[in-house]
Structure formats: C-alpha cells, structure tokens
Design a protein around this motif. Structure first.
Motif, PDB file in Angstrom:
ATOM      1  N   LEU A  62       0.835  -1.208   0.000  1.00 30.96           N
ATOM      2  CA  LEU A  62       0.000   0.000   0.000  1.00 30.96           C
ATOM      3  C   LEU A  62       0.868   1.256   0.000  1.00 30.96           C
ATOM      4  CD1 LEU A  62      -2.909   0.903  -0.084  1.00 30.96           C
ATOM      5  CD2 LEU A  62      -2.956   0.824   2.408  1.00 30.96           C
ATOM      6  N   LEU A  63       1.934   1.251   0.778  1.00 35.17           N
ATOM      7  CA  LEU A  63       2.855   2.395   0.777  1.00 35.17           C
ATOM      8  C   LEU A  63       3.528   2.565  -0.585  1.00 35.17           C
ATOM      9  CD1 LEU A  63       4.555   2.085   4.279  1.00 35.17           C
ATOM     10  CD2 LEU A  63       2.960   3.856   3.510  1.00 35.17           C
ATOM     11  N   LEU A  64       3.936   1.466  -1.196  1.00 34.04           N
ATOM     12  CA  LEU A  64       4.537   1.538  -2.527  1.00 34.04           C
ATOM     13  C   LEU A  64       3.551   2.085  -3.548  1.00 34.04           C
ATOM     14  CD1 LEU A  64       6.602  -1.774  -2.611  1.00 34.04           C
ATOM     15  CD2 LEU A  64       7.509   0.556  -2.867  1.00 34.04           C
ATOM     16  N   TYR A  65       2.305   1.697  -3.407  1.00 32.26           N
ATOM     17  CA  TYR A  65       1.278   2.226  -4.308  1.00 32.26           C
ATOM     18  C   TYR A  65       1.162   3.741  -4.138  1.00 32.26           C
ATOM     19  CZ  TYR A  65      -3.222   3.661  -6.022  1.00 32.26           C
ATOM     20  OH  TYR A  65      -4.210   4.352  -6.651  1.00 32.26           O
ATOM     21  N   GLU A  66       1.091   4.196  -2.898  1.00 32.65           N
ATOM     22  CA  GLU A  66       0.952   5.631  -2.644  1.00 32.65           C
ATOM     23  C   GLU A  66       2.195   6.404  -3.086  1.00 32.65           C
ATOM     24  OE1 GLU A  66      -1.560   7.613  -1.705  1.00 32.65           O
ATOM     25  OE2 GLU A  66      -2.841   5.845  -1.826  1.00 32.65           O
ATOM     26  N   TRP A  67       3.364   5.789  -2.962  1.00 35.50           N
ATOM     27  CA  TRP A  67       4.616   6.464  -3.310  1.00 35.50           C
ATOM     28  C   TRP A  67       4.886   6.427  -4.810  1.00 35.50           C
ATOM     29  CZ3 TRP A  67       9.804   3.788  -3.580  1.00 35.50           C
ATOM     30  CH2 TRP A  67      10.838   4.706  -3.782  1.00 35.50           C
ATOM     31  N   ARG A  68       4.780   5.254  -5.424  1.00 29.72           N
ATOM     32  CA  ARG A  68       5.155   5.089  -6.825  1.00 29.72           C
ATOM     33  C   ARG A  68       3.988   5.292  -7.796  1.00 29.72           C
ATOM     34  NH1 ARG A  68       9.970   5.835  -7.969  1.00 29.72           N
ATOM     35  NH2 ARG A  68       9.566   4.700  -9.872  1.00 29.72           N
ATOM     36  N   LYS A  71      -0.310   0.959 -10.348  1.00 27.75           N
ATOM     37  CA  LYS A  71      -1.506   0.165 -10.087  1.00 27.75           C
ATOM     38  C   LYS A  71      -1.169  -1.249  -9.604  1.00 27.75           C
ATOM     39  CE  LYS A  71      -5.995  -0.368 -12.301  1.00 27.75           C
ATOM     40  NZ  LYS A  71      -6.720  -0.174 -13.555  1.00 27.75           N
ATOM     41  N   VAL A  72      -0.050  -1.806 -10.054  1.00 30.25           N
ATOM     42  CA  VAL A  72       0.331  -3.163  -9.675  1.00 30.25           C
ATOM     43  C   VAL A  72       0.466  -3.287  -8.154  1.00 30.25           C
ATOM     44  CG1 VAL A  72       2.833  -2.814  -9.955  1.00 30.25           C
ATOM     45  CG2 VAL A  72       1.836  -5.110 -10.194  1.00 30.25           C
ATOM     46  N   PHE A  73       0.978  -2.256  -7.494  1.00 32.23           N
ATOM     47  CA  PHE A  73       1.133  -2.318  -6.037  1.00 32.23           C
ATOM     48  C   PHE A  73      -0.223  -2.320  -5.332  1.00 32.23           C
ATOM     49  CE2 PHE A  73       5.329  -0.318  -7.113  1.00 32.23           C
ATOM     50  CZ  PHE A  73       6.076  -1.452  -6.833  1.00 32.23           C
ATOM     51  N   LEU A  74      -1.189  -1.624  -5.890  1.00 30.47           N
ATOM     52  CA  LEU A  74      -2.534  -1.638  -5.309  1.00 30.47           C
ATOM     53  C   LEU A  74      -3.142  -3.031  -5.462  1.00 30.47           C
ATOM     54  CD1 LEU A  74      -4.806  -0.160  -3.894  1.00 30.47           C
ATOM     55  CD2 LEU A  74      -5.618   0.589  -6.134  1.00 30.47           C
ATOM     56  N   TYR A  75      -2.958  -3.645  -6.621  1.00 25.92           N
ATOM     57  CA  TYR A  75      -3.471  -5.002  -6.813  1.00 25.92           C
ATOM     58  C   TYR A  75      -2.755  -6.005  -5.907  1.00 25.92           C
ATOM     59  CZ  TYR A  75      -6.550  -3.812 -10.659  1.00 25.92           C
ATOM     60  OH  TYR A  75      -7.561  -3.290 -11.407  1.00 25.92           O
ATOM     61  N   LEU A  76      -1.457  -5.834  -5.688  1.00 27.12           N
ATOM     62  CA  LEU A  76      -0.734  -6.709  -4.764  1.00 27.12           C
ATOM     63  C   LEU A  76      -1.258  -6.534  -3.341  1.00 27.12           C
ATOM     64  CD1 LEU A  76       2.895  -6.414  -6.164  1.00 27.12           C
ATOM     65  CD2 LEU A  76       1.460  -8.473  -6.118  1.00 27.12           C
ATOM     66  N   TYR A  77      -1.546  -5.284  -2.962  1.00 30.86           N
ATOM     67  CA  TYR A  77      -2.134  -5.033  -1.642  1.00 30.86           C
ATOM     68  C   TYR A  77      -3.485  -5.740  -1.527  1.00 30.86           C
ATOM     69  CZ  TYR A  77      -4.875  -2.809   1.963  1.00 30.86           C
ATOM     70  OH  TYR A  77      -5.703  -2.610   3.041  1.00 30.86           O
ATOM     71  N   LEU A  78      -4.346  -5.554  -2.535  1.00 30.26           N
ATOM     72  CA  LEU A  78      -5.667  -6.177  -2.505  1.00 30.26           C
ATOM     73  C   LEU A  78      -5.564  -7.695  -2.424  1.00 30.26           C
ATOM     74  CD1 LEU A  78      -7.503  -4.020  -5.204  1.00 30.26           C
ATOM     75  CD2 LEU A  78      -7.788  -3.884  -2.730  1.00 30.26           C
ATOM     76  N   ALA A  79      -4.639  -8.269  -3.182  1.00 27.01           N
ATOM     77  CA  ALA A  79      -4.471  -9.725  -3.178  1.00 27.01           C
ATOM     78  C   ALA A  79      -3.963 -10.225  -1.824  1.00 27.01           C
ATOM     79  CB  ALA A  79      -3.518 -10.149  -4.292  1.00 27.01           C
ATOM     80  N   ALA A  80      -2.916  -9.586  -1.303  1.00 32.21           N
ATOM     81  CA  ALA A  80      -2.337 -10.035  -0.025  1.00 32.21           C
ATOM     82  C   ALA A  80      -3.329  -9.858   1.122  1.00 32.21           C
ATOM     83  CB  ALA A  80      -1.048  -9.271   0.267  1.00 32.21           C
TER      84      ALA A  80
END
Length: 170
Positions: A62-68, A71-80
């Motif tokens: 989630l932090l990586l999504y907000e920083w970078r 979209k892939v980081f948001l999907y990784l957050y949702l999946a995890a």
C-alpha cells in the motif's frame, strides 16, 4: 490527464481496508496467544510472527502504491490483504474453524462427525467462551475487510472502464 488519479480509489476505502486488516491481525494474534496459553499449544503462536510479517508486506504494498503510483502495487495489496487476512483468517479461521464449529456443536452434531470435521489434533471443541468469541469475531472482521477490498476493486474497475470509454470517444 493524470492516469494515477483516473483509477485511484477513495482514500476512505483504503484507510478502512487497512484498519480492518490491522484489526484482523491484532484480534487473531490475541486469540492465538490466548489459545496457546489456554490449551498449552505453543504452535498456535506462529500466527503472531508470520501474520506480522504478512501484515508488514501488505502495508508495504500500500505504501509503494501511494509512493510510486503504480496500479500493480494496489493489486498486490488487494491480493495479499484479501487472500490472507480476509480469506484465510476471516473465512477459514473465523467462519469454518469457529462459527461453523460452534453452530454444529451447539445444535448437537454427533461427536464422531465433529471429530471428522474438526480433528482433535488441531481443534478444540467449544469449552471456553473467550476463545470462541474471539474466533467468531475473526469472521466478522474478515467480512468487513473483504467488503472494503471489493469496493476498492469495483471502484478501480469502474474508473478504468470510464476512462477507456472517454479515450475511445476522443
């Protein structure tokens, strides 16, 4: 056009999801620590360490999504968050291990069937109200967390479809 803004979900949904995910971890850690002490089963403490590691990884996505703004980081957050905290802990641990077990136990399912569904080497039959209530609460917290994740996922997809239509019109 700012592509990130085009699919960024409502911050309230992200915060709600994160709070629910952290709450599931805390409740589960307390539940398993109490169960380890109550039933003298130290193997239950694994969730404190593995769960914390997964919580940190989930939060990092989630932090990586907000920083970078990828979209892939948001999907990784949702999946995890969804698979481990909502699915494994909320659905499996909360609904199957506790809610269903309590319903079947208190409605009088035979001991043989209870032991077939819930082998004594892994499960305790309901005999402690605090352990069972905290176990059932995992189901409630997990469903709340999954609710947030589904809303985020839908919002992203609706935004993406809307932007695709706008691009085609231009």
């Amino acid at each position: 056009m700012n592509y990130h803004r085009a699919f960024k979900p409502d911050l309230r949904l992200l915060i709600g999801s994160l709070v629910a995910t952290i709450s599931i971890y805390i409740l589960t850690a307390l539940h398993h620590a109490y169960g380890a002490w109550l039933y003298k089963t130290p193997w239950r403490l694994h969730i404190l360490y593995h769960g914390l590691l997964l919580l940190l990884i989930t939060g990092a996505f989630l932090l990586l999504y907000e920083w970078r703004k990828k979209k892939v980081f948001l999907y990784l957050y949702l999946a995890a968050a969804g698979l481990f905290f909502g699915g494994f802990i909320g659905v499996y641990e909360g609904i199957y291990n506790h809610l269903l077990k309590n319903i079947l136990f208190f409605t009088g399912l035979s001991t043989a069937n209870m032991h077939w569904l819930f082998p004594p080497s892994l499960y305790e039959m309901p005999n402690d109200w605090l352990f069972e209530i905290t176990g059932v609460l995992q189901a409630l917290f997990g469903l709340v967390q999954l609710h947030y994740l589904v809303k985020i996922f839908r919002e992203i997809n609706l935004s993406s479809n809307h932007n695709r239509i706008k691009t085609q019109e231009q």
